[in-house]
Design a protein around this motif. Sequence first.
Motif, PDB file in Angstrom:
ATOM      1  N   UNK A 181      -1.481  -2.770 -10.760  1.00  0.00           N
ATOM      2  CA  UNK A 181      -2.455  -3.597 -10.078  1.00  0.00           C
ATOM      3  C   UNK A 181      -2.618  -3.076  -8.665  1.00  0.00           C
ATOM      4  N   UNK A 182      -3.388  -3.690  -7.867  1.00  0.00           N
ATOM      5  CA  UNK A 182      -3.741  -3.251  -6.516  1.00  0.00           C
ATOM      6  C   UNK A 182      -4.371  -1.863  -6.542  1.00  0.00           C
ATOM      7  N   UNK A 183      -5.622  -1.750  -6.965  1.00  0.00           N
ATOM      8  CA  UNK A 183      -6.268  -0.436  -6.977  1.00  0.00           C
ATOM      9  C   UNK A 183      -6.309   0.172  -5.576  1.00  0.00           C
ATOM     10  N   UNK A 184      -6.160   1.473  -5.501  1.00  0.00           N
ATOM     11  CA  UNK A 184      -6.187   2.189  -4.228  1.00  0.00           C
ATOM     12  C   UNK A 184      -7.486   2.970  -4.106  1.00  0.00           C
ATOM     13  N   UNK A 185      -7.667   3.638  -2.997  1.00  0.00           N
ATOM     14  CA  UNK A 185      -8.913   4.351  -2.748  1.00  0.00           C
ATOM     15  C   UNK A 185      -9.126   5.530  -3.693  1.00  0.00           C
ATOM     16  N   UNK A 186      -8.048   6.103  -4.228  1.00  0.00           N
ATOM     17  CA  UNK A 186      -8.221   7.227  -5.144  1.00  0.00           C
ATOM     18  C   UNK A 186      -8.468   6.779  -6.582  1.00  0.00           C
ATOM     19  N   UNK A 187      -8.604   5.492  -6.807  1.00  0.00           N
ATOM     20  CA  UNK A 187      -8.956   4.986  -8.117  1.00  0.00           C
ATOM     21  C   UNK A 187      -7.784   4.607  -8.997  1.00  0.00           C
ATOM     22  N   UNK A 188      -6.580   5.004  -8.634  1.00  0.00           N
ATOM     23  CA  UNK A 188      -5.424   4.629  -9.435  1.00  0.00           C
ATOM     24  C   UNK A 188      -4.914   3.274  -8.981  1.00  0.00           C
ATOM     25  N   UNK A 189      -4.264   2.585  -9.864  1.00  0.00           N
ATOM     26  CA  UNK A 189      -3.720   1.272  -9.531  1.00  0.00           C
ATOM     27  C   UNK A 189      -2.204   1.339  -9.623  1.00  0.00           C
ATOM     28  N   UNK A 190      -1.543   1.091  -8.523  1.00  0.00           N
ATOM     29  CA  UNK A 190      -0.084   1.116  -8.487  1.00  0.00           C
ATOM     30  C   UNK A 190       0.430  -0.193  -7.912  1.00  0.00           C
ATOM     31  N   UNK A 191       1.538  -0.636  -8.421  1.00  0.00           N
ATOM     32  CA  UNK A 191       2.178  -1.829  -7.870  1.00  0.00           C
ATOM     33  C   UNK A 191       3.094  -1.384  -6.738  1.00  0.00           C
ATOM     34  N   UNK A 192       3.099  -2.127  -5.669  1.00  0.00           N
ATOM     35  CA  UNK A 192       3.942  -1.770  -4.535  1.00  0.00           C
ATOM     36  C   UNK A 192       4.521  -3.003  -3.883  1.00  0.00           C
ATOM     37  N   UNK A 193       5.468  -2.766  -3.005  1.00  0.00           N
ATOM     38  CA  UNK A 193       6.087  -3.866  -2.286  1.00  0.00           C
ATOM     39  C   UNK A 193       5.161  -4.373  -1.190  1.00  0.00           C
ATOM     40  N   UNK A 194       5.343  -5.603  -0.831  1.00  0.00           N
ATOM     41  CA  UNK A 194       4.572  -6.191   0.252  1.00  0.00           C
ATOM     42  C   UNK A 194       5.181  -5.761   1.570  1.00  0.00           C
ATOM     43  N   UNK A 195       4.353  -5.322   2.502  1.00  0.00           N
ATOM     44  CA  UNK A 195       4.859  -4.947   3.811  1.00  0.00           C
ATOM     45  C   UNK A 195       5.023  -6.197   4.660  1.00  0.00           C
ATOM     46  N   UNK A 196       6.160  -6.304   5.316  1.00  0.00           N
ATOM     47  CA  UNK A 196       6.438  -7.452   6.165  1.00  0.00           C
ATOM     48  C   UNK A 196       6.248  -7.053   7.623  1.00  0.00           C
ATOM     49  N   UNK A 197       5.504  -7.846   8.354  1.00  0.00           N
ATOM     50  CA  UNK A 197       5.253  -7.601   9.778  1.00  0.00           C
ATOM     51  C   UNK A 197       5.643  -8.848  10.543  1.00  0.00           C
ATOM     52  N   UNK A 198       6.368  -8.655  11.649  1.00  0.00           N
ATOM     53  CA  UNK A 198       6.733  -9.803  12.473  1.00  0.00           C
ATOM     54  C   UNK A 198       5.574 -10.138  13.400  1.00  0.00           C
ATOM     55  N   UNK A 199       5.470 -11.391  13.824  1.00  0.00           N
ATOM     56  CA  UNK A 199       4.400 -11.781  14.722  1.00  0.00           C
ATOM     57  C   UNK A 199       4.500 -11.012  16.045  1.00  0.00           C
ATOM     58  N   UNK A 200       3.380 -10.797  16.692  1.00  0.00           N
ATOM     59  CA  UNK A 200       3.354 -10.078  17.962  1.00  0.00           C
ATOM     60  C   UNK A 200       4.124 -10.863  19.025  1.00  0.00           C
ATOM     61  N   UNK A 201       4.919 -10.130  19.822  1.00  0.00           N
ATOM     62  CA  UNK A 201       5.646 -10.753  20.912  1.00  0.00           C
ATOM     63  C   UNK A 201       7.044 -11.224  20.538  1.00  0.00           C
ATOM     64  N   UNK A 202       7.332 -11.328  19.273  1.00  0.00           N
ATOM     65  CA  UNK A 202       8.678 -11.792  18.866  1.00  0.00           C
ATOM     66  C   UNK A 202       9.514 -10.582  18.506  1.00  0.00           C
ATOM     67  N   UNK A 203      10.552 -10.304  19.299  1.00  0.00           N
ATOM     68  CA  UNK A 203      11.380  -9.118  19.046  1.00  0.00           C
ATOM     69  C   UNK A 203      12.790  -9.472  18.613  1.00  0.00           C
ATOM     70  N   UNK A 204      13.189 -10.739  18.685  1.00  0.00           N
ATOM     71  CA  UNK A 204      14.548 -11.126  18.309  1.00  0.00           C
ATOM     72  C   UNK A 204      14.512 -11.864  16.981  1.00  0.00           C
TER      73      UNK A 204
END
Length: 63
Positions: free
Chosen positions: A35-58
């Motif tokens: 699932x999650x088709x990519x720009x090259x037309x193939x569909x690969x399953x991948x992990x979700x990227x986790x991003x911390x909110x801006x300004x929080x470093x601890x």
Amino acid sequence: MAGETGSGALRELLLVAAVAGAGLLLAVVAAFGPWHPTSDGTARAGLVELHSPAGRTTGPTAS
């Protein structure tokens, strides 16, 4: 009469098993299929990227 009852019950059990098997097969395909088709037309399953909110470093603190 008893033979007819047994064959009807067996037919019903086979139908229930077939529908359950088809449902299980669909669930496996949905869970493990690509699932999650990519720009090259193939569909690969991948992990979700986790991003911390801006300004929080601890990390979390005890309160």
